[in-house]
Design an enzyme around this catalytic site. Structure first.
Site, short mmCIF file in Angstrom:
data_model
loop_
_atom_site.label_atom_id
_atom_site.label_comp_id
_atom_site.label_asym_id
_atom_site.label_seq_id
_atom_site.Cartn_x
_atom_site.Cartn_y
_atom_site.Cartn_z
N LYS A 48 178.82 127.62 -25.40
CA LYS A 48 178.69 128.84 -26.20
C LYS A 48 178.86 130.04 -25.27
O LYS A 48 178.13 130.17 -24.27
CB LYS A 48 177.31 128.86 -26.84
CG LYS A 48 177.27 129.47 -28.22
CD LYS A 48 175.89 129.24 -28.82
CE LYS A 48 175.80 129.82 -30.21
NZ LYS A 48 174.42 129.78 -30.71
O1 G3P Z 1 173.03 130.76 -34.25
C1 G3P Z 1 172.71 132.10 -33.99
C2 G3P Z 1 171.36 132.35 -34.54
O2 G3P Z 1 170.44 131.60 -33.83
C3 G3P Z 1 170.94 133.75 -34.58
O3 G3P Z 1 170.01 133.80 -35.60
O4 G3P Z 1 168.11 134.60 -36.88
O5 G3P Z 1 168.33 135.19 -34.44
O6 G3P Z 1 169.83 136.22 -36.14
P1 G3P Z 1 169.03 135.03 -35.75
#
Ligand code: G3P
Length: 220
Positions: free
Chosen positions: A83
């Site tokens: 990633k």
């Molecule tokens: O896969 C990316 C994700 O983990 C981000 O999620 O909820 O931190 O915006 P969030």
């Protein structure tokens, strides 16, 4: 649509993998920071459990560092996907790693142009963050729709991972748009199972059955 789990928790991954519904896992530095233990060892264990693509994110922000770290992470297990944060350094590192047949998931995608550029340099996956767009009063799903159109127009093989998913409606919208993958926090997958009418329905079936038994009807 494939379902990935967006977590670094081995316990949660094990319990959902046992249900046969998990196609892969995505992690990021914030998720890994919540877990106890060595992140590379956790990544290795996740790969053994999931036996599907497992995204592990680099911490380096310069091209050489990203490439070096990407190669090291890729050596952990053949299921590891590197990633990389989107940007000029990420794009250059993506081109190099992709040419070495190391799959890259380009993350922190917030616009269709970023997704297009990632696809052009051979990213195996792009991760548009829809929840974080919703958070700033911008319809995140519009981005998914645009990327789906663009990738179809040019037959890019880059797969779209709908990320930053906050609730089951996001999952339904992603599936209706034909996104390849939705990566979900465990709580969202848990919520996908639930419907009160399912619980009420089962309770009623069992009560009716018990009543028939009590009434002395001949039942197997
Ligand atoms: O896969 C990316 C994700 O983990 C981000 O999620 O909820 O931190 O915006 P969030």
């Amino acid at each position: 649509m494939k379902i990935f789990l967006d977590t670094g928790s081995l316990q949660e991954i094990e319990s959902f993998v046992a249900l046969g519904i998990v196609d892969g896992v995505t992690t990021n530095p914030s998720l890994m920071a919540k877990e106890k233990g060595n992140p590379r060892e956790i990544t290795r264990r996740i790969c053994q459990i999931v036996k599907g693509p497992v995204s592990a994110e680099v911490i380096a922000t310069d091209v050489d560092g990203m490439i070096r770290e990407g190669r090291e992470l890729a050596a952990i297990d053949p299921h590891v996907v590197i990633k990389l944060p989107f940007g000029k350094a990420g794009v250059r590192a993506c081109a190099t790693l992709s040419a070495e047949k190391i799959p890259v998931n380009m993350t922190l995608i917030f616009s269709p142009t970023q997704a297009l550029l990632a696809a052009k340099v051979g990213a195996a996956y792009v991760s548009p963050f829809i929840g974080r767009l919703d958070d700033i009063a911008t319809e995140g799903m519009n981005l998914i729709e645009e990327i789906v159109d663009i990738f179809q127009n040019y037959a890019f093989t880059t797969e779209i991972i709908v990320a930053s998913v906050r609730h089951p409606v996001h999952v339904v919208q992603a599936a209706r748009l034909g996104a390849d993958i939705c990566t979900c926090p465990p709580a969202v997958v848990e919520a996908m199972f639930k419907h009160p009418l399912t619980d009420i329905g089962l309770e009623r079936f069992l009560k009716d059955w018990e009543k028939a038994q009590a009434d002395g009807q001949d039942r197997v």
